[in-house]
Design a protein around this motif. Structure first.
Motif, PDB file in Angstrom:
ATOM      1  N   ARG A 177       0.815  -1.212   0.000  1.00 18.10           N
ATOM      2  CA  ARG A 177       0.000   0.000   0.000  1.00 18.10           C
ATOM      3  C   ARG A 177       0.860   1.280   0.000  1.00 18.10           C
ATOM      4  NH1 ARG A 177      -5.320  -0.443   2.156  1.00 18.10           N
ATOM      5  NH2 ARG A 177      -5.510   1.657   1.351  1.00 18.10           N
ATOM      6  N   GLN A 178       2.151   1.097   0.286  1.00 12.41           N
ATOM      7  CA  GLN A 178       3.088   2.222   0.279  1.00 12.41           C
ATOM      8  C   GLN A 178       3.985   2.165  -0.976  1.00 12.41           C
ATOM      9  OE1 GLN A 178       3.623   4.790   2.629  1.00 12.41           O
ATOM     10  NE2 GLN A 178       1.625   4.180   3.352  1.00 12.41           N
ATOM     11  N   ASN A 179       3.509   1.500  -2.005  1.00 13.45           N
ATOM     12  CA  ASN A 179       4.250   1.315  -3.253  1.00 13.45           C
ATOM     13  C   ASN A 179       5.632   0.721  -3.023  1.00 13.45           C
ATOM     14  OD1 ASN A 179       2.238   2.219  -4.960  1.00 13.45           O
ATOM     15  ND2 ASN A 179       2.838   4.353  -4.692  1.00 13.45           N
TER      16      ASN A 179
END
Length: 183
Positions: A177-179
């Motif tokens: 979700r934080q790349n």
């Protein structure tokens, strides 16, 4: 080779437990009787979760339709570690769960993995052929206590990431979700 079934009728102890640190734990079902005989079988964390959930559902269903008095819930009264030494008899491939109305007890069977797929009819059967098994018959009170302890053991693992719900290691993890950045 004939099937080996480890039978425990109303064991003195039937618990789920772990060996190792969170993130590197091995889960076990362990049954012990009054004579000191102890059998441990290894399984996956999700198998423990499914067994606890299904056992709870089974007890709720029996309480709703049978004349048997089933406790609503139980406290975790057994906080002791697994009985040492923990020698794995086999790794669990499949499990069976049933209610024995005549004995008013829950029957749990954990079946070993083999070279061939497990025949569903081999689970909870008294056949001489088939995979090894651990069969335990416990009271409804003991079953509720098993569920409470199993849920506690599962919850003692690594906390989930608040963004992606994957387990957090002490050093963090690469969060999708934080790349891909560390969290």
């Amino acid at each position: 080779m004939p099937r080996q079934v480890h039978l425990f009728e109303r064991p003195s102890r039937f618990v789920a437990g772990t060996v190792g640190q969170p993130g590197d734990r091995t889960f076990y079902l362990q049954a012990s009787d009054e004579t000191g005989r102890t059998v441990s079988v290894a399984l996956e964390k999700n198998q423990v979760q499914v067994l606890a959930d299904r056992m709870n559902e089974l007890l709720d269903e029996v309480a709703g339709r049978a004349s048997t008095v089933i406790p609503e819930a139980a406290e975790v009264d057994d906080l002791e570690p697994l009985t040492a030494p923990v020698d794995e008899e086999f790794r669990v491939a499949a499990m069976g769960l049933a209610w024995d109305g005549s004995a008013e007890a829950v029957v749990v069977e954990a079946v070993a993995a083999g070279e061939e797929p497990i025949d569903e009819e081999a689970i909870l059967s008294d056949s001489d052929e088939g995979p090894d098994a651990l069969r335990v018959t416990i009271t409804p009170v003991a079953a509720r206590a098993f569920v409470a302890r199993a849920r506690r053991v599962i919850a003692a693992g690594r906390p989930p990431c608040p963004l992606c719900s994957l387990p957090l290691d002490p050093a963090g993890h690469v969060c999708p979700r934080q790349n891909g950045y560390r969290r």
